[in-house]
Design a protein around this motif. Structure first.
Motif, PDB file in Angstrom:
ATOM      1  N   ASP A  78       0.825  -1.209   0.000  1.00  0.00           N
ATOM      2  CA  ASP A  78       0.000   0.000   0.000  1.00  0.00           C
ATOM      3  C   ASP A  78       0.856   1.254   0.000  1.00  0.00           C
ATOM      4  N   TYR A  79       1.901   1.250   0.829  1.00  0.00           N
ATOM      5  CA  TYR A  79       2.778   2.423   0.888  1.00  0.00           C
ATOM      6  C   TYR A  79       3.567   2.581  -0.407  1.00  0.00           C
ATOM      7  N   ILE A  80       4.010   1.495  -0.979  1.00  0.00           N
ATOM      8  CA  ILE A  80       4.737   1.568  -2.248  1.00  0.00           C
ATOM      9  C   ILE A  80       3.838   2.137  -3.344  1.00  0.00           C
ATOM     10  N   ALA A  81       2.588   1.719  -3.371  1.00  0.00           N
ATOM     11  CA  ALA A  81       1.643   2.269  -4.353  1.00  0.00           C
ATOM     12  C   ALA A  81       1.457   3.767  -4.136  1.00  0.00           C
ATOM     13  N   GLU A  82       1.384   4.184  -2.872  1.00  0.00           N
ATOM     14  CA  GLU A  82       1.245   5.607  -2.542  1.00  0.00           C
ATOM     15  C   GLU A  82       2.465   6.403  -3.015  1.00  0.00           C
ATOM     16  N   VAL A  83       3.655   5.846  -2.786  1.00  0.00           N
ATOM     17  CA  VAL A  83       4.893   6.514  -3.189  1.00  0.00           C
ATOM     18  C   VAL A  83       5.003   6.574  -4.715  1.00  0.00           C
ATOM     19  N   GLN A  84       4.625   5.496  -5.393  1.00  0.00           N
ATOM     20  CA  GLN A  84       4.647   5.506  -6.862  1.00  0.00           C
ATOM     21  C   GLN A  84       3.689   6.564  -7.409  1.00  0.00           C
ATOM     22  N   LYS A  85       2.536   6.677  -6.803  1.00  0.00           N
ATOM     23  CA  LYS A  85       1.561   7.679  -7.246  1.00  0.00           C
ATOM     24  C   LYS A  85       2.076   9.097  -6.980  1.00  0.00           C
ATOM     25  N   LYS A  86       2.692   9.279  -5.825  1.00  0.00           N
ATOM     26  CA  LYS A  86       3.198  10.599  -5.425  1.00  0.00           C
ATOM     27  C   LYS A  86       4.364  11.058  -6.299  1.00  0.00           C
ATOM     28  N   HIS A  87       5.322  10.166  -6.578  1.00  0.00           N
ATOM     29  CA  HIS A  87       6.544  10.557  -7.282  1.00  0.00           C
ATOM     30  C   HIS A  87       6.606  10.081  -8.727  1.00  0.00           C
TER      31      HIS A  87
END
Length: 72
Positions: A30-39
């Protein structure tokens, strides 16, 4: 941003590379998906391919998942 991954840093001064590195090494999907979306996926791949502080298992997993060859 997950505070527990950045206990040693000022949260207002975490650069994208560090956030992506810690997400790959210690974050869940979930956090990796959030980071991919953010950056962005391009930045995620750039860190994945060049950063030497990453877990080999995590790098191998993401290279397989994204169809990348880190050796290039």
């Amino acid at each position: 941003m997950r505070r527990e991954l950045f206990w040693d840093r000022d949260l207002n001064r975490v650069d994208p590379e560090t956030e992506i590195e810690r997400a790959i090494n210690f974050g869940g999907f979930d956090y990796i998906a959030e980071v991919q979306k953010k950056h962005g996926l391009e930045k995620f791949i750039a860190v994945l391919m060049k950063n030497r502080n990453l877990s080999k298992k995590a790098v191998n997993y993401w290279c397989l998942k994204l169809g990348l060859d880190r050796k290039r």
